[in-house]
Design an enzyme around this catalytic site. Structure first.
Site, PDB file in Angstrom:
ATOM      1  N   LYS A 230       6.193  -0.752   2.663  1.00 49.64           N
ATOM      2  CA  LYS A 230       6.657  -0.270   1.357  1.00 49.64           C
ATOM      3  C   LYS A 230       7.308  -1.369   0.516  1.00 49.64           C
ATOM      4  O   LYS A 230       7.190  -1.384  -0.706  1.00 49.64           O
ATOM      5  CB  LYS A 230       7.657   0.873   1.548  1.00 49.64           C
TER       6      LYS A 230
ATOM      7  N   GLU B 281      10.657   8.141  -6.434  1.00 53.09           N
ATOM      8  CA  GLU B 281      10.607   9.364  -5.638  1.00 53.09           C
ATOM      9  C   GLU B 281      10.528   8.951  -4.185  1.00 53.09           C
ATOM     10  O   GLU B 281      10.089   7.852  -3.869  1.00 53.09           O
ATOM     11  CB  GLU B 281       9.382  10.200  -6.014  1.00 53.09           C
TER      12      GLU B 281
ATOM     13  N   SER C  15       1.739   0.134  10.161  1.00 50.95           N
ATOM     14  CA  SER C  15       2.319   0.074   8.813  1.00 50.95           C
ATOM     15  C   SER C  15       3.838   0.124   8.790  1.00 50.95           C
ATOM     16  O   SER C  15       4.469  -0.302   7.835  1.00 50.95           O
ATOM     17  CB  SER C  15       1.746   1.216   7.971  1.00 50.95           C
TER      18      SER C  15
END
Lengths: 263, 407
Positions: B101, B123, B389
């Site tokens: 991220k 968000e 990830s």
């Protein structure tokens, strides 16, 4: 002459009233709006994710969906309204997904069959016009576009291209039912829009009282009120119609006489 | 970072078109209030793509702050156990904040600064994107507001506290089902009302154009590195890539630099939750095209176009849509998308932890599960790269609960 043209040809500003379909007794509330003097009706199609709406209309959407309201129900309400009120312009307002899920052509045909005059789709901007615009125009349904405080003069021609019915000026950069814009900014924006189009200009977002509505009606061709009706329906449920009618009358009187007082 | 798209005319890497469409998908389905702003963002992004200083600053932050490049780890014990293709893990779990991220957040906050925006909003579902956003906001000294569904706030308290420690304000969203989809609605509402000074850092390859494109470009560092690393380790390209797909940003980041390599098979893994006939989050397997949150893509919805709730044990995959580029890659058949259930992911979570000493995020465990299914069917001379990830520390409580363990 279209119903929009006939309505806006009257020598007085119009009250454009919004309620969410399937929230409360929709048929009774629609009749109450007309009886109270509303000139144009916007019937909201409920959606699970009403991104541009404040808490009042969000809750109305959820109440309606919780009762099982379907797209077929909304068209049924529209068609029945048209039977009872042959002259009052009726607009369907909502979001892109329910309007396009079966294709723009299907939606336009259903609108025409139900006697709907115009469509406002919140999240189909001019850039995505092919999604709905061509189908609606081919079916003789006006696509009502939104202009906002962020719509600059460079962009405005694109917004007006293909627009019909009236131009809806969203007076605040924000969501429905919240703060109201400063009157001076509305005066200026309406003047700018009217210089760019022959379409009538209706102003909405954050308009909740007859006084606010009258202020706006001095410069605009129409005033849109939504959340204030929704609040009444939320409070009174299926018995809201008399309250809706009484409130409509106070708004309509204020709006219809605004230009006489100003003059 | 920004991928070189000046490739062949038939390249699959030149999407989206000028209107932000990936085939039939993508686009800019937003309220008029936001339209001028996203046009402005697109102009600013085009300028940034040509600006060597922007690129240098992005690369500097990725190297010295995020800790890139992330390793490509040959998972020998897992490979041995499965008895088939050789499995490499792209270790995005080793990045600062513990997942991919942050790559995107670094890129977007540099854009925010370039545009002179002074506030950041985002968000978040489980809180991973919220933490990554709050992290870069702290680094750049910008005030930050994170929108998070009230249900998620209640079940992700450690991440809520992390965001607050980082100086962010966390708004508990009470509308709708009070989860990620509603947090995104509320962030959009807030953005509409604050367009003059606020930058919205979207956490995945969704939303209105140019977000799916720019998030992909910032995340493509994953695939660019993996490509160089596998060439160095094996002297050739892999036979297959596997990555988990919620919105799909880690997956597109790995896939995009390989899209034109026809010999590389590509598999995206959707969250099948309790199974495709029960509650799940597999938009491609169980949804159909529609319009939500600014783009056209596959969505979980009913016949009237009402959006239905997604479910996955992995909060990061618990979204009823998918990035529009994935919808396009699915329709043209370049990427194959396979479902993996909660139970399969849970088993793979434990297997990887025991065999490799790597606790994967539950999102990543979905990709491991697919690899477990596929690797034994391939020869030992084949090579698979799986995107690990994120790390699974955040999921310990969820996993304990699912296994009936009281912490």
């Amino acid at each position: 002459m279209t119903r929009f043209a006939a309505t806006f040809a009257k020598p007085r500003p119009a009250l454009v009233a919004f309620i969410t379909g399937g929230d409360g007794d929709t048929a009774a509330n629609l009749d109450a709006l007309v009886a109270g003097g509303a000139d144009v009706i916007e019937l909201g199609m409920p959606f699970t994710d009403p991104m541009a709406d404040g808490p009042a209309i969000q809750q109305a959407n959820l109440r309606s969906l919780a009762k099982g309201t379907t797209t077929a129900d909304i068209f049924g309400q529209a068609a029945a309204f048209r039977q009872r009120h042959p002259d009052t312009p009726l607009v369907l307002m909502g979001y892109a997904n329910p309007m396009t899920i079966r294709g723009g052509d299907w939606f336009a045909a259903e609108c025409a069959r139900a006697g709907v005059d115009g469509v406002i789709c919140v999240d189909v901007p001019a850039e995505e016009d092919p999604e709905l615009g061509p189908a609606l125009r081919a079916a003789g349904i006006d696509l009502i576009r939104l202009a906002t405080p962020t719509t600059d003069t460079v962009r405005l021609p694109a917004v007006l291209d293909g627009a019909g019915g009236f131009l809806y000026y969203v007076s605040v950069a924000g969501i429905t039912g919240q703060q109201q814009a400063a009157q001076a900014s509305i005066d200026e924006a309406v003047a700018r829009l009217k210089a760019a189009t022959d379409l009538p200009v209706a102003v909405g977002f954050g308009v909740r009282t007859p006084d606010q509505a009258a202020q706006i009606a001095r410069v605009a061709d129409g005033v849109v009120v939504g959340s204030a009706f929704i609040d009444i329906i939320a409070e009174h449920g299926d018995a809201a119609a008399p309250h809706v009618e009484a409130f409509t009358r106070t708004l309509a009187d204020a709006i219809h006489s605004a230009k006489e007082i100003a003059a | 970072m920004m991928t070189d798209t000046s490739t062949l005319p038939n390249s699959l890497r030149t999407q989206p078109d000028a209107r932000g469409h990936f085939g039939d998908f993508g686009g800019r389905y937003v309220a008029e209030t936001l339209m001028p702003l996203i046009l402005d963002l697109e102009r600013e992004y085009r300028a940034a793509q040509k600006d060597n200083e922007f690129r240098a600053e992005f690369d500097r932050l990725l190297k010295h702050y995020v800790g890139r490049p992330s390793p490509l780890w040959l998972a020998e014990r897992l490979t041995e156990e499965l008895g088939g293709a050789k499995i490499y893990l792209k270790r995005e779990d080793l990045n600062h904040t513990g997942a991919h991220k942050i790559n995107n957040c670094i890129g977007q906050i540099l854009l925010a600064r370039r545009m002179g925006k002074t506030r950041i909003i985002a968000e978040t579902g489980a809180g991973q994107h919220g933490v990554a956003t709050a992290t870069v906001a702290a680094l750049f000294g910008l005030p930050c507001t994170i929108f998070m569904g009230a249900v998620d706030v209640a079940r992700q308290q450690p991440n809520v506290f992390r965001m607050k420690l980082l100086g962010a304000e966390v708004v508990a969203v009470e509308s709708g089902a009070k989860t990620l989809k509603d947090a995104m609605n509320e962030a959009l509402r807030h953005w509409v009302a604050n367009v003059h000074d606020t930058f919205y850092i979207i956490g995945t390859v969704a939303g209105p154009h140019p977000y799916p494109e720019l998030v992909r470009d910032f995340q493509s560092v994953i695939g660019t590195e993996a490509r160089a690393q596998i060439l160095e380790a094996e002297g050739r390209l892999p036979d297959m890539l596997i990555a988990p797909v919620g919105g799909g940003s880690n997956a597109i980041g790995l896939f995009h630099p390989f899209l034109d390599d026809a010999e590389v098979e590509i598999v995206g893994v959707e969250a099948a939750g309790e199974g495709l006939d029960g509650k799940h989050a597999a938009s491609l397997a169980g949804g159909k095209p529609g319009i939500l949150h600014g783009n056209k893509t596959y969505l979980l919805q009913d016949e009237d176009g009402q959006i239905t709730e997604a479910h996955s044990i992995s909060a990061g995959l618990d979204y009823p849509g998918i990035g529009p580029e994935h919808s396009w890659l699915h329709d043209i058949g370049r990427v194959r998308y396979e479902p993996v259930t909660d139970a399969e992911a849970l088993a793979s979570f434990q297997k990887l932890t025991k065999l490799e000493g790597i606790i994967p995020a539950l999102e990543s465990a979905h990709a491991i599960a697919a690899a477990e299914r596929i690797a034994p069917t391939l020869g030992r001379d084949k090579i698979i790269i799986v995107n690990c990830s994120g790390r699974g520390d955040k999921d310990i409580a969820t996993v304990a609960d699912a296994l009936g363990v009281k912490l």
